[in-house]
Design an enzyme around this catalytic site. Structure first.
Site, PDB file in Angstrom:
ATOM      1  N   CYS A 154       0.860  -1.185   0.000  1.00  0.00           N
ATOM      2  CA  CYS A 154       0.000   0.000   0.000  1.00  0.00           C
ATOM      3  C   CYS A 154       0.894   1.232   0.000  1.00  0.00           C
ATOM      4  O   CYS A 154       2.081   1.139  -0.347  1.00  0.00           O
ATOM      5  CB  CYS A 154      -0.996  -0.014   1.166  1.00  0.00           C
ATOM      6  SG  CYS A 154      -0.255   0.077   2.809  1.00  0.00           S
ATOM      7  N   CYS A 190      -1.347   0.950   7.391  1.00  0.00           N
ATOM      8  CA  CYS A 190      -2.783   0.698   7.589  1.00  0.00           C
ATOM      9  C   CYS A 190      -3.271  -0.559   6.869  1.00  0.00           C
ATOM     10  O   CYS A 190      -3.614  -1.558   7.499  1.00  0.00           O
ATOM     11  CB  CYS A 190      -3.611   1.898   7.121  1.00  0.00           C
ATOM     12  SG  CYS A 190      -3.320   3.390   8.086  1.00  0.00           S
ATOM     13  N   SER A 209      -1.836  -2.615   4.062  1.00  0.00           N
ATOM     14  CA  SER A 209      -1.016  -3.811   3.744  1.00  0.00           C
ATOM     15  C   SER A 209      -0.572  -4.598   4.980  1.00  0.00           C
ATOM     16  O   SER A 209      -0.443  -5.823   4.883  1.00  0.00           O
ATOM     17  CB  SER A 209       0.161  -3.455   2.833  1.00  0.00           C
ATOM     18  OG  SER A 209       1.035  -2.519   3.410  1.00  0.00           O
TER      19      SER A 209
HETATM   20  P1  4NP Z   1      -1.752   2.907   4.103  1.00  0.00           P
HETATM   21  O1  4NP Z   1      -2.327   4.282   4.679  1.00  0.00           O
HETATM   22  O2  4NP Z   1      -1.245   3.184   2.714  1.00  0.00           O
HETATM   23  O3  4NP Z   1      -2.933   1.999   4.097  1.00  0.00           O
HETATM   24  O4  4NP Z   1      -0.670   2.475   5.055  1.00  0.00           O
HETATM   25  C1  4NP Z   1      -1.566   5.456   4.727  1.00  0.00           C
HETATM   26  C2  4NP Z   1      -0.858   5.738   5.845  1.00  0.00           C
HETATM   27  C3  4NP Z   1      -0.121   6.915   5.917  1.00  0.00           C
HETATM   28  C4  4NP Z   1      -0.109   7.773   4.853  1.00  0.00           C
HETATM   29  C5  4NP Z   1      -0.810   7.475   3.714  1.00  0.00           C
HETATM   30  C6  4NP Z   1      -1.531   6.310   3.646  1.00  0.00           C
HETATM   31  N1  4NP Z   1       0.601   8.992   4.931  1.00  0.00           N
HETATM   32  O5  4NP Z   1       0.512   9.785   3.991  1.00  0.00           O
HETATM   33  O6  4NP Z   1       1.299   9.231   5.927  1.00  0.00           O
END
Ligand code: 4NP
Length: 155
Positions: free
Chosen positions: A9, A14, A16
């Site tokens: 991800c 979150c 993955s």
């Molecule tokens: P993930 O969610 O891709 O499902 O881990 C995110 C977690 C943090 C961020 C973006 C997406 N961020 O921009 O910090």
């Protein structure tokens, strides 16, 4: 030799990590290795988001020992299957592929449930808490299908 599956991800904190924990729980550990990575490095070295840890725990899975890492080009060699959570992850990963063989390893995870529809697992990071339960359910359904196929093909 183990079959290796990578969940990808954006942040690797979150979605993955949940996908990794869920799929690993459905496969025998002696034959399959499941890992996860992010296309962005902001959270490298961090534990999964507390909300992902909590929703996993609610479903009897412990993902708290996972640590975020960046997706790297060597992952195309290491892993047999690469599942991405959304279309943006797909573009980011495909961009790094060297050849068609590497590109063919990459699939949008919900295409296992809704073939060819390219449905995204929504990023729950900025959303409401309930988003994590919804993401868990989507990933659980997709991973059930993935695990069945993997066991059939590599059992
Ligand atoms: P993930 O969610 O891709 O499902 O881990 C995110 C977690 C943090 C961020 C973006 C997406 N961020 O921009 O910090």
């Amino acid at each position: 030799m183990s079959v290796k599956i990578l969940m990808v991800c954006l942040g690797n904190i979150c979605r993955s990590p949940l996908a990794e924990g869920i799929l690993a729980s459905k496969l025998p550990k002696d034959k399959f290795i499941v890992d996860s990575a992010g296309t962005g490095a902001w959270h490298s070295g961090n534990q999964p988001d507390a909300r992902s840890i909590a929703v996993a725990k609610k479903h009897q899975l412990d993902i708290s020992t996972q640590r975020a890492r960046l997706f790297k080009v060597e992952d195309f060699e290491t892993f047999d299957y690469i599942y991405v959570m959304d279309k943006s992850n797909f573009r980011d990963v495909i961009r790094l592929a060297k050849n068609d063989e590497q590109k063919e390893k990459v699939e949008i995870i919900l295409n296992e449930l809704y073939p060819d529809e390219n449905v995204d697992v929504p990023d729950p990071y900025y959303g409401i808490d309930n988003g994590f339960e919804m993401v868990f359910q989507m990933l659980d359904e997709a991973c059930e299908i993935i695990a069945s196929k993997l066991k059939a093909n590599h059992g």
